[in-house]
Scaffold this motif. Sequence first.
Motif, PDB file in Angstrom:
ATOM      1  N   GLU A   1       0.818  -1.219   0.000  1.00 52.63           N
ATOM      2  CA  GLU A   1       0.000   0.000   0.000  1.00 52.63           C
ATOM      3  C   GLU A   1       0.851   1.268   0.000  1.00 52.63           C
ATOM      4  OE1 GLU A   1      -2.575  -0.338   3.333  1.00 52.63           O
ATOM      5  OE2 GLU A   1      -3.875  -1.854   2.402  1.00 52.63           O
ATOM      6  N   LYS A   2       2.088   1.150   0.444  1.00 58.63           N
ATOM      7  CA  LYS A   2       2.972   2.316   0.518  1.00 58.63           C
ATOM      8  C   LYS A   2       3.664   2.612  -0.813  1.00 58.63           C
ATOM      9  CE  LYS A   2       3.976   1.531   5.430  1.00 58.63           C
ATOM     10  NZ  LYS A   2       5.020   1.166   6.418  1.00 58.63           N
ATOM     11  N   ILE A   3       3.560   1.686  -1.754  1.00 55.71           N
ATOM     12  CA  ILE A   3       4.206   1.891  -3.056  1.00 55.71           C
ATOM     13  C   ILE A   3       3.275   2.704  -3.952  1.00 55.71           C
ATOM     14  CG2 ILE A   3       5.156   0.765  -5.109  1.00 55.71           C
ATOM     15  CD1 ILE A   3       5.721  -1.687  -3.394  1.00 55.71           C
ATOM     16  N   PRO A   4       3.683   3.896  -4.359  1.00 55.24           N
ATOM     17  CA  PRO A   4       2.807   4.723  -5.205  1.00 55.24           C
ATOM     18  C   PRO A   4       2.586   4.080  -6.571  1.00 55.24           C
ATOM     19  CG  PRO A   4       5.005   5.693  -5.051  1.00 55.24           C
ATOM     20  CD  PRO A   4       4.976   4.552  -4.082  1.00 55.24           C
ATOM     21  N   LEU A   5       1.364   4.153  -7.044  1.00 52.75           N
ATOM     22  CA  LEU A   5       1.031   3.605  -8.360  1.00 52.75           C
ATOM     23  C   LEU A   5       1.244   4.681  -9.418  1.00 52.75           C
ATOM     24  CD1 LEU A   5      -2.289   1.708  -7.493  1.00 52.75           C
ATOM     25  CD2 LEU A   5       0.046   0.815  -7.511  1.00 52.75           C
ATOM     26  N   GLU A   6       1.775   4.284 -10.543  1.00 54.80           N
ATOM     27  CA  GLU A   6       2.010   5.227 -11.634  1.00 54.80           C
ATOM     28  C   GLU A   6       0.704   5.487 -12.379  1.00 54.80           C
ATOM     29  OE1 GLU A   6       5.295   4.122 -14.131  1.00 54.80           O
ATOM     30  OE2 GLU A   6       6.359   3.170 -12.454  1.00 54.80           O
ATOM     31  N   ASN A   7       0.494   6.736 -12.765  1.00 54.87           N
ATOM     32  CA  ASN A   7      -0.720   7.080 -13.513  1.00 54.87           C
ATOM     33  C   ASN A   7      -0.732   6.415 -14.883  1.00 54.87           C
ATOM     34  OD1 ASN A   7      -1.800   8.733 -11.491  1.00 54.87           O
ATOM     35  ND2 ASN A   7      -0.567  10.480 -12.158  1.00 54.87           N
ATOM     36  N   GLU A   8       0.423   6.417 -15.511  1.00 58.65           N
ATOM     37  CA  GLU A   8       0.560   5.722 -16.787  1.00 58.65           C
ATOM     38  C   GLU A   8       0.917   4.260 -16.515  1.00 58.65           C
ATOM     39  OE1 GLU A   8      -0.090   7.270 -19.583  1.00 58.65           O
ATOM     40  OE2 GLU A   8      -0.373   9.211 -18.584  1.00 58.65           O
ATOM     41  N   ASP A   9       0.898   3.451 -17.554  1.00 55.02           N
ATOM     42  CA  ASP A   9       1.306   2.054 -17.392  1.00 55.02           C
ATOM     43  C   ASP A   9       2.749   1.994 -16.894  1.00 55.02           C
ATOM     44  OD1 ASP A   9      -1.127   1.247 -18.306  1.00 55.02           O
ATOM     45  OD2 ASP A   9      -0.447   0.681 -20.317  1.00 55.02           O
TER      46      ASP A   9
ATOM     47  N   GLY B   1       8.342  -5.299 -26.563  1.00 56.63           N
ATOM     48  CA  GLY B   1       9.657  -5.936 -26.560  1.00 56.63           C
ATOM     49  C   GLY B   1       9.822  -6.771 -25.305  1.00 56.63           C
ATOM     50  N   ASP B   2      10.863  -6.470 -24.512  1.00 55.25           N
ATOM     51  CA  ASP B   2      11.092  -7.222 -23.281  1.00 55.25           C
ATOM     52  C   ASP B   2      10.556  -6.472 -22.058  1.00 55.25           C
ATOM     53  OD1 ASP B   2      12.873  -5.155 -23.210  1.00 55.25           O
ATOM     54  OD2 ASP B   2      14.640  -6.370 -22.728  1.00 55.25           O
ATOM     55  N   ILE B   3       9.568  -5.611 -22.284  1.00 60.26           N
ATOM     56  CA  ILE B   3       8.950  -4.838 -21.205  1.00 60.26           C
ATOM     57  C   ILE B   3       7.472  -5.219 -21.077  1.00 60.26           C
ATOM     58  CG2 ILE B   3       8.280  -2.529 -20.418  1.00 60.26           C
ATOM     59  CD1 ILE B   3      11.261  -3.076 -20.169  1.00 60.26           C
ATOM     60  N   VAL B   4       7.029  -5.430 -19.836  1.00 66.59           N
ATOM     61  CA  VAL B   4       5.617  -5.701 -19.556  1.00 66.59           C
ATOM     62  C   VAL B   4       4.978  -4.408 -19.060  1.00 66.59           C
ATOM     63  CG1 VAL B   4       3.973  -7.071 -18.211  1.00 66.59           C
ATOM     64  CG2 VAL B   4       6.157  -8.076 -18.909  1.00 66.59           C
ATOM     65  N   LEU B   5       3.863  -4.039 -19.674  1.00 70.62           N
ATOM     66  CA  LEU B   5       3.150  -2.829 -19.270  1.00 70.62           C
ATOM     67  C   LEU B   5       2.035  -3.198 -18.294  1.00 70.62           C
ATOM     68  CD1 LEU B   5       2.810  -1.034 -22.740  1.00 70.62           C
ATOM     69  CD2 LEU B   5       4.621  -0.791 -21.027  1.00 70.62           C
ATOM     70  N   LEU B   6       2.017  -2.524 -17.157  1.00 66.43           N
ATOM     71  CA  LEU B   6       1.027  -2.828 -16.125  1.00 66.43           C
ATOM     72  C   LEU B   6       0.167  -1.607 -15.834  1.00 66.43           C
ATOM     73  CD1 LEU B   6       3.278  -4.746 -13.541  1.00 66.43           C
ATOM     74  CD2 LEU B   6       1.873  -5.723 -15.362  1.00 66.43           C
ATOM     75  N   ASN B   7      -1.158  -1.776 -15.950  1.00 66.31           N
ATOM     76  CA  ASN B   7      -2.045  -0.687 -15.544  1.00 66.31           C
ATOM     77  C   ASN B   7      -2.079  -0.624 -14.020  1.00 66.31           C
ATOM     78  OD1 ASN B   7      -3.798  -2.723 -14.635  1.00 66.31           O
ATOM     79  ND2 ASN B   7      -5.032  -2.675 -16.502  1.00 66.31           N
TER      80      ASN B   7
END
Length: 369
Positions: free
Chosen positions: A104-112, A141-147
């Motif tokens: 819960e302390k880890i801020p979520l990024e607005n973008e993926d 590529g070798d990057i996973v995008l996470l919402n």
Amino acid sequence: MFLDNMESIRDLNLIDEINDSSNLKLIKYRLKLLFWNKNLEISDEDNEKEFLEFSREYQNLLSICSTGDIEIFSEKIDYLTLILAANSKNHNIYIKKLAEEYAEKIPLENEDSRVNIWDFIDVAANSRNNDLHLERMILEGDIVLLNQKRQSIYNFEKIRLKIKNYVDKVRNAQMPREIKDLLLKKAEEAFSEIKIDYNIESGIRVSTKEYSGEIPEDWHPPCMREILNDILSGGSPSHYARRSFVVYRFVSQFDPNLRPIEEGTLTNKSAQDIATEDQIERFLDEIINIFKSVGDFDVEKTKYYISHNIGYKVANHITHCEYCKNWRDDGGKGLGYYCRPDSTCSRKDIIHPLDYLCQNINRHVKKSE
């Protein structure tokens, strides 16, 4: 996170630290914060005030008891808390709660957010979380995008696995009996005032002509113990694993000799063929209480699926708990992760998880005769 700074606590004298009354008081405070229970008789705002006030009390107590760097001292208390939690029956739900607290302390990024694919696979493969299947992800590529939703799940699982790894190491550590007994005693004392809202009991009561009583944990096959541990620590087993787990627990209580296939024919029995309605309803309540700690928990859906699995009301026959061969070669069903065979599993007559249980029941009966 205190697990990232183990150097500061590497040389602790564990016995002295555990026996220190001020440390134990702080551990109790830490656990109370972690397992904070809302007062249902007051508003959410007042609950928040009470929590913040208790948090301040804890911080003040840390500063009073600390003789040096308060941050290092705080990490020491977290470490000692983990040691005692790992030696308690609450170790799984402790993992879940602590992982939630840090996630819960880890801020979520607005973008993926962008996660290296191998880092992602390392977490996803070990978490067994359905929402982290790679085929559901967007790749560049070798990057996973996470919402944001998947960021939250990924963060939780990454931390949960790290904590679980340390807890497992502590639980499996070899130590003299007197030290183990001390840790068990102190763990019980530390948790004495903590209210746990989850069913952390692994025991199953069995009443058959061969045996009547509670089944010790180590009588259950490793696969079922592993699934239970995963569920209680906040994991999310596959639907196949959940189904086998539910059916195993149900059948083991009321007819452990029942198998999904007998003489080449699918067993066509319903829940009410082997248990009364009251027994079934109690079983549903017990299982629902266990599954509360799963991330995608929903009471009504869970009750429906459990009822379907055991052939109660929404279905007319018990489904089945998979045979051992299907755990070893699971075809992507998420069963193999929990298959940790021991010497009993290697017996030729053990071809189903219930065979393992029956073997232990029979062994106990023979010893008692």
